[in-house]
Design a protein around this motif. Structure first.
Motif, PDB file in Angstrom:
ATOM      1  N   HIS A  80      41.158 103.592 -18.921  1.00  9.34           N
ATOM      2  CA  HIS A  80      41.167 102.348 -18.017  1.00  9.34           C
ATOM      3  C   HIS A  80      42.207 101.510 -18.873  1.00  9.34           C
ATOM      4  CE1 HIS A  80      37.871 101.954 -15.465  1.00  9.34           C
ATOM      5  NE2 HIS A  80      37.120 102.297 -16.311  1.00  9.34           N
ATOM      6  N   ALA A  81      42.636 101.813 -20.131  1.00 11.02           N
ATOM      7  CA  ALA A  81      43.802 100.939 -20.726  1.00 11.02           C
ATOM      8  C   ALA A  81      44.966 101.630 -20.378  1.00 11.02           C
ATOM      9  CB  ALA A  81      43.398 100.690 -22.135  1.00 11.02           C
ATOM     10  N   LYS A  82      45.098 102.716 -20.008  1.00 14.32           N
ATOM     11  CA  LYS A  82      46.235 103.740 -19.561  1.00 14.32           C
ATOM     12  C   LYS A  82      47.093 103.480 -18.330  1.00 14.32           C
ATOM     13  CE  LYS A  82      46.357 104.624 -23.803  1.00 14.32           C
ATOM     14  NZ  LYS A  82      47.313 104.084 -24.787  1.00 14.32           N
ATOM     15  N   THR A  83      46.422 102.756 -17.407  1.00 20.78           N
ATOM     16  CA  THR A  83      46.876 102.548 -16.106  1.00 20.78           C
ATOM     17  C   THR A  83      48.051 102.163 -15.912  1.00 20.78           C
ATOM     18  OG1 THR A  83      45.732 100.430 -16.081  1.00 20.78           O
ATOM     19  CG2 THR A  83      44.498 102.048 -15.072  1.00 20.78           C
ATOM     20  N   ILE A  84      48.857 102.583 -14.878  1.00 20.23           N
ATOM     21  CA  ILE A  84      50.368 102.054 -14.644  1.00 20.23           C
ATOM     22  C   ILE A  84      50.538 100.767 -14.267  1.00 20.23           C
ATOM     23  CG2 ILE A  84      52.557 102.189 -12.961  1.00 20.23           C
ATOM     24  CD1 ILE A  84      51.168 105.046 -12.398  1.00 20.23           C
ATOM     25  N   CYS A  85      49.401 100.104 -13.647  1.00 23.49           N
ATOM     26  CA  CYS A  85      49.305  98.788 -13.419  1.00 23.49           C
ATOM     27  C   CYS A  85      48.604  98.023 -14.664  1.00 23.49           C
ATOM     28  CB  CYS A  85      48.141  98.358 -12.228  1.00 23.49           C
ATOM     29  SG  CYS A  85      47.714  96.744 -12.230  1.00 23.49           S
ATOM     30  N   GLN A  86      49.462  97.158 -15.235  1.00 24.37           N
ATOM     31  CA  GLN A  86      49.199  96.591 -16.651  1.00 24.37           C
ATOM     32  C   GLN A  86      47.904  95.344 -16.354  1.00 24.37           C
ATOM     33  OE1 GLN A  86      51.148  97.054 -19.926  1.00 24.37           O
ATOM     34  NE2 GLN A  86      51.069  99.011 -18.790  1.00 24.37           N
ATOM     35  N   TRP A  87      46.999  95.548 -17.090  1.00 22.93           N
ATOM     36  CA  TRP A  87      46.005  94.224 -16.935  1.00 22.93           C
ATOM     37  C   TRP A  87      45.466  93.742 -18.227  1.00 22.93           C
ATOM     38  CZ3 TRP A  87      40.546  95.252 -17.144  1.00 22.93           C
ATOM     39  CH2 TRP A  87      40.100  96.782 -17.441  1.00 22.93           C
ATOM     40  N   ASP A  88      44.711  92.973 -18.516  1.00 20.95           N
ATOM     41  CA  ASP A  88      44.382  92.360 -19.623  1.00 20.95           C
ATOM     42  C   ASP A  88      43.121  92.739 -20.173  1.00 20.95           C
ATOM     43  OD1 ASP A  88      43.815  90.698 -21.648  1.00 20.95           O
ATOM     44  OD2 ASP A  88      43.393  88.790 -20.492  1.00 20.95           O
ATOM     45  N   THR A  89      43.303  94.224 -20.667  1.00 21.84           N
ATOM     46  CA  THR A  89      42.535  95.117 -21.324  1.00 21.84           C
ATOM     47  C   THR A  89      41.775  94.307 -22.421  1.00 21.84           C
ATOM     48  OG1 THR A  89      43.912  96.332 -22.494  1.00 21.84           O
ATOM     49  CG2 THR A  89      43.208  97.260 -20.515  1.00 21.84           C
ATOM     50  N   GLU A  90      42.853  93.687 -23.314  1.00 22.98           N
ATOM     51  CA  GLU A  90      42.047  92.948 -24.479  1.00 22.98           C
ATOM     52  C   GLU A  90      40.823  92.047 -24.221  1.00 22.98           C
ATOM     53  OE1 GLU A  90      43.385  93.971 -27.295  1.00 22.98           O
ATOM     54  OE2 GLU A  90      41.933  92.263 -28.357  1.00 22.98           O
ATOM     55  N   ASN A  91      40.898  91.413 -22.912  1.00 24.78           N
ATOM     56  CA  ASN A  91      40.044  90.326 -22.699  1.00 24.78           C
ATOM     57  C   ASN A  91      39.049  90.537 -21.641  1.00 24.78           C
ATOM     58  OD1 ASN A  91      40.900  88.028 -24.712  1.00 24.78           O
ATOM     59  ND2 ASN A  91      42.836  88.306 -23.423  1.00 24.78           N
ATOM     60  N   CYS A  92      39.414  91.605 -20.831  1.00 25.47           N
ATOM     61  CA  CYS A  92      38.549  91.902 -19.397  1.00 25.47           C
ATOM     62  C   CYS A  92      37.907  93.272 -19.489  1.00 25.47           C
ATOM     63  CB  CYS A  92      39.593  91.626 -18.390  1.00 25.47           C
ATOM     64  SG  CYS A  92      40.253  90.028 -18.112  1.00 25.47           S
ATOM     65  N   LEU A  93      38.127  93.961 -20.690  1.00 25.77           N
ATOM     66  CA  LEU A  93      37.656  95.430 -20.780  1.00 25.77           C
ATOM     67  C   LEU A  93      36.693  95.590 -21.880  1.00 25.77           C
ATOM     68  CD1 LEU A  93      37.592  98.500 -19.581  1.00 25.77           C
ATOM     69  CD2 LEU A  93      39.623  98.715 -21.169  1.00 25.77           C
ATOM     70  N   ILE A  94      35.571  96.060 -21.821  1.00 25.25           N
ATOM     71  CA  ILE A  94      34.595  96.513 -22.752  1.00 25.25           C
ATOM     72  C   ILE A  94      34.386  97.953 -22.803  1.00 25.25           C
ATOM     73  CG2 ILE A  94      32.363  96.247 -23.996  1.00 25.25           C
ATOM     74  CD1 ILE A  94      32.517  93.203 -23.139  1.00 25.25           C
ATOM     75  N   GLU A  95      34.716  98.725 -23.774  1.00 21.53           N
ATOM     76  CA  GLU A  95      34.348 100.133 -23.840  1.00 21.53           C
ATOM     77  C   GLU A  95      33.020 100.192 -24.565  1.00 21.53           C
ATOM     78  OE1 GLU A  95      38.655 102.306 -24.320  1.00 21.53           O
ATOM     79  OE2 GLU A  95      38.007 100.947 -26.061  1.00 21.53           O
ATOM     80  N   ALA A  96      31.785  99.851 -23.769  1.00 13.49           N
ATOM     81  CA  ALA A  96      30.423  99.693 -24.297  1.00 13.49           C
ATOM     82  C   ALA A  96      29.928 101.105 -25.180  1.00 13.49           C
ATOM     83  CB  ALA A  96      29.593  99.283 -23.486  1.00 13.49           C
ATOM     84  N   HIS A  97      30.613 102.141 -24.945  1.00 12.06           N
ATOM     85  CA  HIS A  97      30.134 103.254 -25.425  1.00 12.06           C
ATOM     86  C   HIS A  97      31.063 104.083 -26.412  1.00 12.06           C
ATOM     87  CE1 HIS A  97      26.572 104.368 -22.845  1.00 12.06           C
ATOM     88  NE2 HIS A  97      26.550 102.979 -22.991  1.00 12.06           N
ATOM     89  N   GLY A  98      32.278 103.371 -26.838  1.00 14.23           N
ATOM     90  CA  GLY A  98      33.268 103.547 -27.664  1.00 14.23           C
ATOM     91  C   GLY A  98      34.550 104.324 -27.259  1.00 14.23           C
TER      92      GLY A  98
END
Ligand SMILES: [Zn+2]
Length: 323
Positions: A80-98
């Motif tokens: 999810h953090a490696k998409t071509i489209c840059q997005w706010d993974t810092e504040n909008c993504l949780i990797e709940a299983h690591g």
């Protein structure tokens, strides 16, 4: 076909091995006979995994003008953090299983209080124990240095470049690893229970050691005998807030077999929050208590269509508002 058999076998392998208990018995054996057979030693990117059109569509959806999307993933591949489209993974993504490729420390033994029922204050969505987090933070500030837990136990991630000793780091750190990588090789099918050949050749002579306390350390993955509160990487309190404040819940490709989906569905039933299930074939039956819509098909297609429809809706709204 053998997909079902493969999946069942895989589930059994994971179920019996993916625990702290199994790791503690023999960390080196755990890495060589289990983890490195099934998970890429240096993370997913180096063995050719790339974000799909579905990942890209989700990234684009978070960037739409009026969108207020948060993503909680059960995947451990960091795609999810490696998409071509840059997005706010810092504040909008949780990797709940690591995330495979990062590491964490675990306590020598789990305290008895881990089995205590959670008496936390009442809150609409509960994924973990706030009490245990608070107790852990308190312990980190204990006056007696010897009583303080390792910072990598529940607070910080261990980067592969921080692992000890050096010969282990040379196998696990993507920056220095030079052991049988095939960056252009197609990824093994995700439901293939057999170990990937390129992975099965990788083995360690000793387990990786924590830079904080020099004990054997584990991959950054949520194990079956761990709670979401067990490490800050899983951001369980933020996830609770996101679910509690959601006006709609969208599930993508979930098997509805893990705690976080159970908790989210229970919340949806209680509060009448609509649920959309994007799935290849697993349906979520709507009931009088659950407003569920099923969108069946490959997520690459259904999510891309969703993105297109959202874009059209936005431009239509804009057009009619102007008029
Ligand atoms: Zn440690």
């Amino acid at each position: 076909d053998n997909t079902a058999t493969g999946t069942a076998l895989w589930e059994e392998v994971v179920w019996t091995n993916a625990t702290r208990e199994a790791f503690r018995k023999d960390p080196l054996k755990w890495y060589n006979d289990f983890w490195l057979k099934y998970f890429p030693a240096t993370g997913y990117e180096l063995c050719g995994y790339k974000p799909s059109r579905g990942h890209e569509a989700i990234a684009e959806l978070t960037r739409l003008k009026v969108s207020d999307v948060r993503v909680i993933t059960q995947n451990v591949d960091n795609l999810h953090a490696k998409t071509i489209c840059q997005w706010d993974t810092e504040n909008c993504l949780i990797e709940a299983h690591g995330r495979v490729g990062l590491y964490k420390c675990i306590p020598e033994e789990d305290s008895d209080t881990d089995s205590e029922s959670d008496e936390d204050e009442d809150r609409p969505v509960k994924l973990g124990s706030r009490k245990k987090r608070i107790a852990h933070k308190r312990a980190l500030n204990d006056d007696n240095k010897n009583n303080r837990p390792c910072v990598y136990e529940a607070m910080k991630n261990i980067q592969p470049s921080e692992l000890n000793p050096e010969d282990v780091r040379r196998v696990l750190d993507p920056v220095v690893a030079h052991v049988g990588h095939h960056p252009d090789a197609p990824p093994a099918s995700s439901d293939d229970a057999d170990a990937d050949d390129s992975n099965s050749r990788i083995s360690l002579k000793e387990p990786p050691l924590c830079p904080g306390c020099s004990r054997p350390c584990m991959p950054q993955a949520l194990l079956f005998d761990e709670g979401y509160h067990s490490h800050s990487h899983y951001k369980f309190e933020t996830a609770e807030e996101w679910i509690a404040n959601a006006s709609a819940l969208v599930f993508v490709g979930t098997s509805f077999a893990v705690t976080i989906t159970d908790v989210a569905l229970e919340f949806a039933r209680k509060k009448g929050v609509p649920v959309y299930n994007f799935n290849l074939s697993d349906r979520l039956e709507p009931t009088s208590r659950l407003h569920a819509e099923n969108v069946l098909g490959p997520a690459d297609d259904t999510l891309t269509s969703l993105l297109a429809l959202c874009r059209k809706k936005l431009s239509d709204d804009l057009y009619f508002n102007v008029k």
